[in-house]
Design a protein around this motif. Sequence first.
Motif, mmCIF file in Angstrom:
data_model
loop_
_atom_site.group_PDB
_atom_site.id
_atom_site.type_symbol
_atom_site.label_atom_id
_atom_site.label_comp_id
_atom_site.label_asym_id
_atom_site.label_seq_id
_atom_site.Cartn_x
_atom_site.Cartn_y
_atom_site.Cartn_z
ATOM 1 N N ASP A 1 6.686 1.185 -2.194
ATOM 2 C CA ASP A 1 7.237 0.535 -3.382
ATOM 3 C C ASP A 1 6.547 1.053 -4.644
ATOM 4 O OD1 ASP A 1 8.901 -1.248 -4.683
ATOM 5 O OD2 ASP A 1 8.330 -2.955 -3.445
ATOM 6 N N ALA A 2 5.210 1.134 -4.590
ATOM 7 C CA ALA A 2 4.436 1.581 -5.750
ATOM 8 C C ALA A 2 4.741 3.036 -6.097
ATOM 9 C CB ALA A 2 2.942 1.400 -5.479
ATOM 10 N N LEU A 3 4.855 3.883 -5.086
ATOM 11 C CA LEU A 3 5.174 5.290 -5.339
ATOM 12 C C LEU A 3 6.569 5.436 -5.928
ATOM 13 C CD1 LEU A 3 3.680 7.048 -2.182
ATOM 14 C CD2 LEU A 3 2.890 7.266 -4.544
ATOM 15 N N MET B 1 -1.780 -5.216 -4.775
ATOM 16 C CA MET B 1 -2.908 -4.462 -4.221
ATOM 17 C C MET B 1 -2.565 -2.979 -4.096
ATOM 18 S SD MET B 1 -4.057 -7.188 -1.277
ATOM 19 C CE MET B 1 -5.248 -6.072 -0.531
ATOM 20 N N ALA B 2 -1.334 -2.687 -3.716
ATOM 21 C CA ALA B 2 -0.914 -1.287 -3.582
ATOM 22 C C ALA B 2 -0.961 -0.580 -4.929
ATOM 23 C CB ALA B 2 0.495 -1.221 -2.997
ATOM 24 N N THR C 1 0.170 -11.349 4.720
ATOM 25 C CA THR C 1 -0.047 -11.388 3.278
ATOM 26 C C THR C 1 1.283 -11.487 2.546
ATOM 27 O OG1 THR C 1 -1.971 -9.956 3.585
ATOM 28 C CG2 THR C 1 -1.109 -10.170 1.343
ATOM 29 N N PRO C 2 1.417 -12.427 1.613
ATOM 30 C CA PRO C 2 2.657 -12.499 0.825
ATOM 31 C C PRO C 2 2.939 -11.149 0.171
ATOM 32 C CG PRO C 2 1.293 -14.427 0.433
ATOM 33 C CD PRO C 2 0.461 -13.484 1.252
ATOM 34 N N TYR C 3 4.192 -10.733 0.212
ATOM 35 C CA TYR C 3 4.509 -9.381 -0.248
ATOM 36 C C TYR C 3 4.144 -9.132 -1.709
ATOM 37 C CZ TYR C 3 6.787 -4.937 -0.872
ATOM 38 O OH TYR C 3 7.021 -3.615 -1.145
ATOM 39 N N PRO C 4 4.329 -10.077 -2.624
ATOM 40 C CA PRO C 4 3.905 -9.816 -4.007
ATOM 41 C C PRO C 4 2.419 -9.476 -4.115
ATOM 42 C CG PRO C 4 5.364 -11.714 -3.939
ATOM 43 C CD PRO C 4 5.047 -11.366 -2.517
#
Length: 297
Positions: free
Chosen positions: A171-173, A135-136, A127-130
């Motif tokens: 990354d999201a956290l 999604m995260a 899955t492309p990281y962006p």
Amino acid sequence: MSRAAKRRFEGSASEPHKVLLSLFKQFGHRYSVHEVFSDFVEIAALSISNSVDRHHAEAREKRYKEIVRRYERVDRERFPQMFGALVQTFEDLVQGWVPNGDGLADVLGQTYMMLELGNDKAGQFFTPYPVSRLMARMNIGDGAPFVQRDGFVTLSEPACGAGGMVIACADALHDAGHNYQQTMHATCIDIDPRCVHMTYVQLALLHIPAIVIHGNALSVEAWSTWFTPAHVVGGWGEKLRFRRRAEAMRELLQSAKRVNETEVGDRAADEAFRADGTPIPAAALRVLVPDDQLALF
């Protein structure tokens, strides 16, 4: 990977990442790129694991020697160079980390696709990281409810690939103001050993507490287990055991509450009244109505 995607990558990739890709292509025709990539991620995983996991150290050291023995000396010397380039790639990402801006990346997943190693017939795409990052954010939000209740968030990734979704959750956290190294733990599973090694190496280098399992999430089989350094030095085994005990206690209390509410409801349903308004005992009613018979009055 399409030509357009390759051009975008070449324009945005860091110098260490470009060096990593070029080193993969220097092994010549004696070794396939697929073989070199698989061996690289495995020996990297073995080396990291042996620094913290003494239980599996002997067997994994033996496996390490089996792999490197297949290569000529000049080729063997490229592996530490490749690992250094990978470490520097992550170092550059972390140094340039901007909240809600440029973040981390699935470096090995990108490398895998850039080397055109994806198995189209098996439906294997990373899955492309962006997309993973989006999604995260949608799934984990700011993580506040979990962190406030338990002190950390736990993730389960039953088909982890290269670990991109777990990295995206970290990354999201981070964007939400949490230290993911202290407030997140991941359990990752994949049936492909190459994916297991890719995930383990990336999570280890980012110091993400995790257990990576080579197994089948559908048949509930496990063939090997890999603990990241962050899991070991952070004492996450005990943290997870404590959380399981806390969850069991919460479930016990909730079950007791449900039983109590059911009994109260049963007592209310059992009550009947005589003509003078006094209740008829439930036991007397059960004499009139057998337990296995539906009472319509």
